[in-house]
Write a protein that holds these residues in place. Sequence first.
Motif, PDB file in Angstrom:
ATOM      1  N   LEU A  29       0.809  -1.215   0.000  1.00 21.66           N
ATOM      2  CA  LEU A  29       0.000   0.000   0.000  1.00 21.66           C
ATOM      3  C   LEU A  29       0.842   1.265   0.000  1.00 21.66           C
ATOM      4  CD1 LEU A  29      -2.632  -1.269   2.551  1.00 21.66           C
ATOM      5  CD2 LEU A  29      -3.144  -0.595   0.207  1.00 21.66           C
ATOM      6  N   ASP A  31       2.636   4.624   0.902  1.00 20.19           N
ATOM      7  CA  ASP A  31       2.274   5.762   1.747  1.00 20.19           C
ATOM      8  C   ASP A  31       0.779   5.802   2.073  1.00 20.19           C
ATOM      9  OD1 ASP A  31       4.896   6.559   1.705  1.00 20.19           O
ATOM     10  OD2 ASP A  31       4.614   8.048   0.104  1.00 20.19           O
ATOM     11  N   ALA A  32      -0.014   5.044   1.349  1.00 20.58           N
ATOM     12  CA  ALA A  32      -1.466   5.068   1.575  1.00 20.58           C
ATOM     13  C   ALA A  32      -1.903   4.169   2.719  1.00 20.58           C
ATOM     14  CB  ALA A  32      -2.197   4.648   0.297  1.00 20.58           C
ATOM     15  N   HIS A  33      -0.992   3.385   3.294  1.00 23.84           N
ATOM     16  CA  HIS A  33      -1.456   2.339   4.212  1.00 23.84           C
ATOM     17  C   HIS A  33      -2.140   2.888   5.461  1.00 23.84           C
ATOM     18  CE1 HIS A  33       2.422   3.000   6.332  1.00 23.84           C
ATOM     19  NE2 HIS A  33       1.829   2.444   7.372  1.00 23.84           N
ATOM     20  N   GLU A  34      -1.632   3.974   6.031  1.00 20.74           N
ATOM     21  CA  GLU A  34      -2.276   4.519   7.231  1.00 20.74           C
ATOM     22  C   GLU A  34      -3.650   5.097   6.898  1.00 20.74           C
ATOM     23  OE1 GLU A  34       0.254   7.252   9.227  1.00 20.74           O
ATOM     24  OE2 GLU A  34       1.687   5.701   9.869  1.00 20.74           O
ATOM     25  N   GLY A  35      -3.739   5.786   5.782  1.00 20.51           N
ATOM     26  CA  GLY A  35      -5.015   6.351   5.374  1.00 20.51           C
ATOM     27  C   GLY A  35      -6.050   5.286   5.075  1.00 20.51           C
ATOM     28  N   VAL A  36      -5.615   4.215   4.408  1.00 23.41           N
ATOM     29  CA  VAL A  36      -6.528   3.110   4.118  1.00 23.41           C
ATOM     30  C   VAL A  36      -7.020   2.477   5.411  1.00 23.41           C
ATOM     31  CG1 VAL A  36      -6.689   0.777   3.151  1.00 23.41           C
ATOM     32  CG2 VAL A  36      -5.631   2.618   1.819  1.00 23.41           C
ATOM     33  N   SER A  74     -10.981   5.361  -2.557  1.00 23.06           N
ATOM     34  CA  SER A  74     -10.656   6.734  -2.151  1.00 23.06           C
ATOM     35  C   SER A  74      -9.175   7.030  -2.302  1.00 23.06           C
ATOM     36  CB  SER A  74     -11.084   6.974  -0.702  1.00 23.06           C
ATOM     37  OG  SER A  74     -12.488   6.877  -0.575  1.00 23.06           O
ATOM     38  N   HIS A  75      -8.362   5.982  -2.300  1.00 20.75           N
ATOM     39  CA  HIS A  75      -6.918   6.153  -2.465  1.00 20.75           C
ATOM     40  C   HIS A  75      -6.443   5.724  -3.858  1.00 20.75           C
ATOM     41  CE1 HIS A  75      -7.174   6.468   1.916  1.00 20.75           C
ATOM     42  NE2 HIS A  75      -6.018   7.094   1.847  1.00 20.75           N
ATOM     43  N   LEU A  77      -6.881   2.926  -5.448  1.00 14.48           N
ATOM     44  CA  LEU A  77      -6.364   1.557  -5.486  1.00 14.48           C
ATOM     45  C   LEU A  77      -7.481   0.605  -5.906  1.00 14.48           C
ATOM     46  CD1 LEU A  77      -4.430   1.727  -2.101  1.00 14.48           C
ATOM     47  CD2 LEU A  77      -3.395   1.710  -4.382  1.00 14.48           C
TER      48      LEU A  77
END
Length: 225
Positions: A29, A31-36, A74-75, A77
């Motif tokens: 993921l 840099d998106a992992h925390e947001g996801v 939203s990200h 993906l």
Amino acid sequence: MPQVRICLFDAYGTLFDVHSAVARHAGELGDAHEGVARLWRQRQLEYTWVRSLMGRHADFWTVTGEALDFALASHGLADPALRDRLMKSYSTLTPYPEVRAVLADLRERGLRNAILTNGSPAMIEAALASAGLTALVDDVITVEEVGVYKTDPRVYRHAIEALGVEPDAISFQSSNAWDAAAASDHRFRVVWVNRSGQPPEYRWVTTGVELPDLSGLPDHVAPRG
């Protein structure tokens, strides 16, 4: 007050780290992992409340998938294989470090351990089995037996009936302030497991004792000597 006879736990966020599913795939993921992770959990809870208010119940696995779809979209993906891996990881969430020892200690002190969860029976069975906790839990109560999610009053009334004791003989543990507040409103003896150190909420209801994790629970509910 009567002695506590049963320790009743929320599962997701209280016994199991809901963000561990994403943490296992953080590399994929980026840099998106925390947001996801945050958005997945937010929408998962929001969708349970919306479905309950609308009278459009679907089991927690379905809701969890709907929430993940939104978080990924939203990200930007759109990877079905990644979605599948994340959902499988949600079936085997990591328990918090103190959970096994706490459950075993409570058993040694003569208490019953039970779970009251939004999760479907298959989900919670898989989570307990993967964590090796099945033998330490005496009763599992899911909202599927009622057909509506927490914080609907029917969920807590059903738990009281299923456990067969008065609510003040039950210590209810949840990391979710809204869940703790609802249980308190039904006369459970409540422990709010404030893992994130957030400020108090729902001051119009008594939310009971606050602990930073479950480590101090055995001495709180059944002190030795």
